[in-house]
Design a protein around this motif. Structure first.
Motif, PDB file in Angstrom:
ATOM      1  N   ALA A  30       0.829  -1.213   0.000  1.00 57.02           N
ATOM      2  CA  ALA A  30       0.000   0.000   0.000  1.00 57.02           C
ATOM      3  C   ALA A  30       0.859   1.256   0.000  1.00 57.02           C
ATOM      4  N   ALA A  31       1.909   1.272   0.802  1.00 60.99           N
ATOM      5  CA  ALA A  31       2.787   2.440   0.853  1.00 60.99           C
ATOM      6  C   ALA A  31       3.431   2.673  -0.507  1.00 60.99           C
ATOM      7  N   SER A  32       3.808   1.590  -1.177  1.00 57.55           N
ATOM      8  CA  SER A  32       4.401   1.716  -2.504  1.00 57.55           C
ATOM      9  C   SER A  32       3.367   2.154  -3.534  1.00 57.55           C
ATOM     10  N   ALA A  33       2.140   1.654  -3.396  1.00 55.77           N
ATOM     11  CA  ALA A  33       1.080   1.981  -4.356  1.00 55.77           C
ATOM     12  C   ALA A  33       0.486   3.374  -4.138  1.00 55.77           C
ATOM     13  N   ALA A  34       0.812   4.014  -3.021  1.00 55.22           N
ATOM     14  CA  ALA A  34       0.257   5.341  -2.737  1.00 55.22           C
ATOM     15  C   ALA A  34       0.662   6.352  -3.804  1.00 55.22           C
ATOM     16  N   GLU A  35       1.785   6.102  -4.480  1.00 51.38           N
ATOM     17  CA  GLU A  35       2.257   6.985  -5.546  1.00 51.38           C
ATOM     18  C   GLU A  35       2.830   6.106  -6.649  1.00 51.38           C
ATOM     19  N   SER A  36       2.383   6.309  -7.860  1.00 42.51           N
ATOM     20  CA  SER A  36       2.906   5.542  -8.989  1.00 42.51           C
ATOM     21  C   SER A  36       4.310   6.049  -9.299  1.00 42.51           C
ATOM     22  N   ASP A  37       5.300   5.178  -9.104  1.00 44.73           N
ATOM     23  CA  ASP A  37       6.697   5.607  -9.197  1.00 44.73           C
ATOM     24  C   ASP A  37       7.490   4.996 -10.343  1.00 44.73           C
ATOM     25  N   GLY A  38       6.962   4.047 -11.048  1.00 41.49           N
ATOM     26  CA  GLY A  38       7.745   3.352 -12.063  1.00 41.49           C
ATOM     27  C   GLY A  38       8.422   2.132 -11.463  1.00 41.49           C
ATOM     28  N   ARG A  40      11.564   0.813 -11.410  1.00 41.08           N
ATOM     29  CA  ARG A  40      12.832   0.898 -10.660  1.00 41.08           C
ATOM     30  C   ARG A  40      12.608   1.427  -9.250  1.00 41.08           C
ATOM     31  N   ARG A  41      11.811   2.482  -9.135  1.00 40.11           N
ATOM     32  CA  ARG A  41      11.551   3.057  -7.812  1.00 40.11           C
ATOM     33  C   ARG A  41      10.705   2.117  -6.962  1.00 40.11           C
ATOM     34  N   THR A  42       9.744   1.444  -7.588  1.00 39.41           N
ATOM     35  CA  THR A  42       8.912   0.498  -6.855  1.00 39.41           C
ATOM     36  C   THR A  42       9.757  -0.657  -6.340  1.00 39.41           C
ATOM     37  N   MET A  43      10.713  -1.108  -7.129  1.00 41.65           N
ATOM     38  CA  MET A  43      11.616  -2.177  -6.672  1.00 41.65           C
ATOM     39  C   MET A  43      12.439  -1.706  -5.473  1.00 41.65           C
ATOM     40  N   GLU A  83      14.093 -11.226  -3.369  1.00 43.17           N
ATOM     41  CA  GLU A  83      13.303 -10.012  -3.562  1.00 43.17           C
ATOM     42  C   GLU A  83      11.831 -10.371  -3.654  1.00 43.17           C
ATOM     43  N   LEU A  84      10.993  -9.426  -3.263  1.00 47.31           N
ATOM     44  CA  LEU A  84       9.550  -9.595  -3.424  1.00 47.31           C
ATOM     45  C   LEU A  84       9.175  -9.294  -4.863  1.00 47.31           C
ATOM     46  N   PRO A  85       8.174  -9.991  -5.374  1.00 48.75           N
ATOM     47  CA  PRO A  85       7.674  -9.580  -6.691  1.00 48.75           C
ATOM     48  C   PRO A  85       6.970  -8.227  -6.539  1.00 48.75           C
ATOM     49  N   VAL A  86       7.014  -7.433  -7.576  1.00 48.66           N
ATOM     50  CA  VAL A  86       6.343  -6.135  -7.553  1.00 48.66           C
ATOM     51  C   VAL A  86       4.843  -6.377  -7.706  1.00 48.66           C
ATOM     52  N   ALA A 136      12.057   5.471   0.379  1.00 46.94           N
ATOM     53  CA  ALA A 136      13.091   4.719  -0.332  1.00 46.94           C
ATOM     54  C   ALA A 136      13.436   5.278  -1.708  1.00 46.94           C
ATOM     55  N   ALA A 137      12.480   5.935  -2.347  1.00 45.40           N
ATOM     56  CA  ALA A 137      12.725   6.454  -3.694  1.00 45.40           C
ATOM     57  C   ALA A 137      11.933   7.745  -3.865  1.00 45.40           C
ATOM     58  N   SER A 138      12.552   8.733  -4.482  1.00 43.35           N
ATOM     59  CA  SER A 138      11.834   9.979  -4.699  1.00 43.35           C
ATOM     60  C   SER A 138      10.777   9.787  -5.775  1.00 43.35           C
ATOM     61  N   SER A 139       9.723  10.576  -5.664  1.00 42.18           N
ATOM     62  CA  SER A 139       8.618  10.521  -6.620  1.00 42.18           C
ATOM     63  C   SER A 139       8.627  11.788  -7.447  1.00 42.18           C
ATOM     64  N   GLY A 140       8.225  11.665  -8.695  1.00 35.15           N
ATOM     65  CA  GLY A 140       8.205  12.828  -9.574  1.00 35.15           C
ATOM     66  C   GLY A 140       9.582  13.078 -10.158  1.00 35.15           C
ATOM     67  N   GLY A 141       9.811  14.240 -10.632  1.00 32.11           N
ATOM     68  CA  GLY A 141      11.097  14.564 -11.237  1.00 32.11           C
ATOM     69  C   GLY A 141      11.196  14.002 -12.655  1.00 32.11           C
ATOM     70  N   ILE A 142      12.356  14.188 -13.251  1.00 25.53           N
ATOM     71  CA  ILE A 142      12.592  13.741 -14.617  1.00 25.53           C
ATOM     72  C   ILE A 142      13.847  12.879 -14.646  1.00 25.53           C
ATOM     73  N   LEU A 143      13.715  11.690 -15.206  1.00 18.75           N
ATOM     74  CA  LEU A 143      14.827  10.750 -15.331  1.00 18.75           C
ATOM     75  C   LEU A 143      15.528  10.500 -13.997  1.00 18.75           C
ATOM     76  N   GLY A 144      14.719  10.426 -12.932  1.00 18.24           N
ATOM     77  CA  GLY A 144      15.276  10.128 -11.618  1.00 18.24           C
ATOM     78  C   GLY A 144      15.881  11.320 -10.911  1.00 18.24           C
TER      79      GLY A 144
END
Length: 167
Positions: A30-38, A40-43, A83-86, A136-144
């Motif tokens: 749920a925490a990961s799904a709160a923002e669609s991150d792509g 790499r970031r979801t992993m 690793e967990l599956p996404v 764990a991973a920033s959201s938004g931005g361009i090309l990371g």
């Protein structure tokens, strides 16, 4: 001699134990799904969440240690490179509400069946899992590059989880 399941020592039924064991991984998703991150970031979020779950095995709380140990035995140990599956819920908003509802159930269960220290340790651990995932991973931005470390939607989920659990 037949060995009793771990949950019987804590006074939980099989169904109640299932709620407590399933919730940490659901909080991670749920925490990961709160923002669609792509992907790499979801992993990265999944890895941070699984590491936080696995670290629970070292908790001073016997309940947290037992739940974490069972989760790691089921889904894999990040220390062994597993690793967990996404998991991407088809309806993230509904999934978040479902997880918050189950967290509320767990809080009520723990208040009735566990001592205050055990209940508090478990609830704090769930919020820590969410905190590690959303950070764990920033959201938004361009090309990371750029973006927010924790987005508004991630912050809202983490804060609502904390409120539901009174942590």
């Amino acid at each position: 001699m037949i060995e009793q399941p771990a949950y019987t020592g804590f006074g939980f039924s099989d169904e109640e134990w299932g709620l407590l064991v399933g919730l940490p991984q659901s909080v991670l998703t749920a925490a990961s799904a709160a923002e669609s991150d792509g992907t790499r970031r979801t992993m990265a979020e999944n890895a941070a969440g699984l590491e936080t779950i696995a670290a629970g095995r070292e908790s001073a709380s016997p309940l947290v240690a037992a739940v974490a140990g069972e989760i790691v035995s089921r889904v894999g140990d990040p220390e062994a490179g597993e690793e967990l599956p996404v998991i991407a819920p088809s309806d993230p908003r509904a999934y978040l509400e479902d997880v918050l509802g189950r967290a509320r159930e767990a809080a009520v269960l723990l208040a009735a069946r566990a001592d205050e220290g055990e209940a508090g340790a478990y609830k704090h651990w769930l919020v820590d899992i969410a905190e590690q995932v959303v950070g764990a991973a920033s959201s938004g931005g361009i090309l990371g590059l750029g973006g927010d470390v924790v987005s508004d939607s991630e912050r809202r989920f983490r804060d609502r989880l904390s409120q539901v659990l009174n942590d």
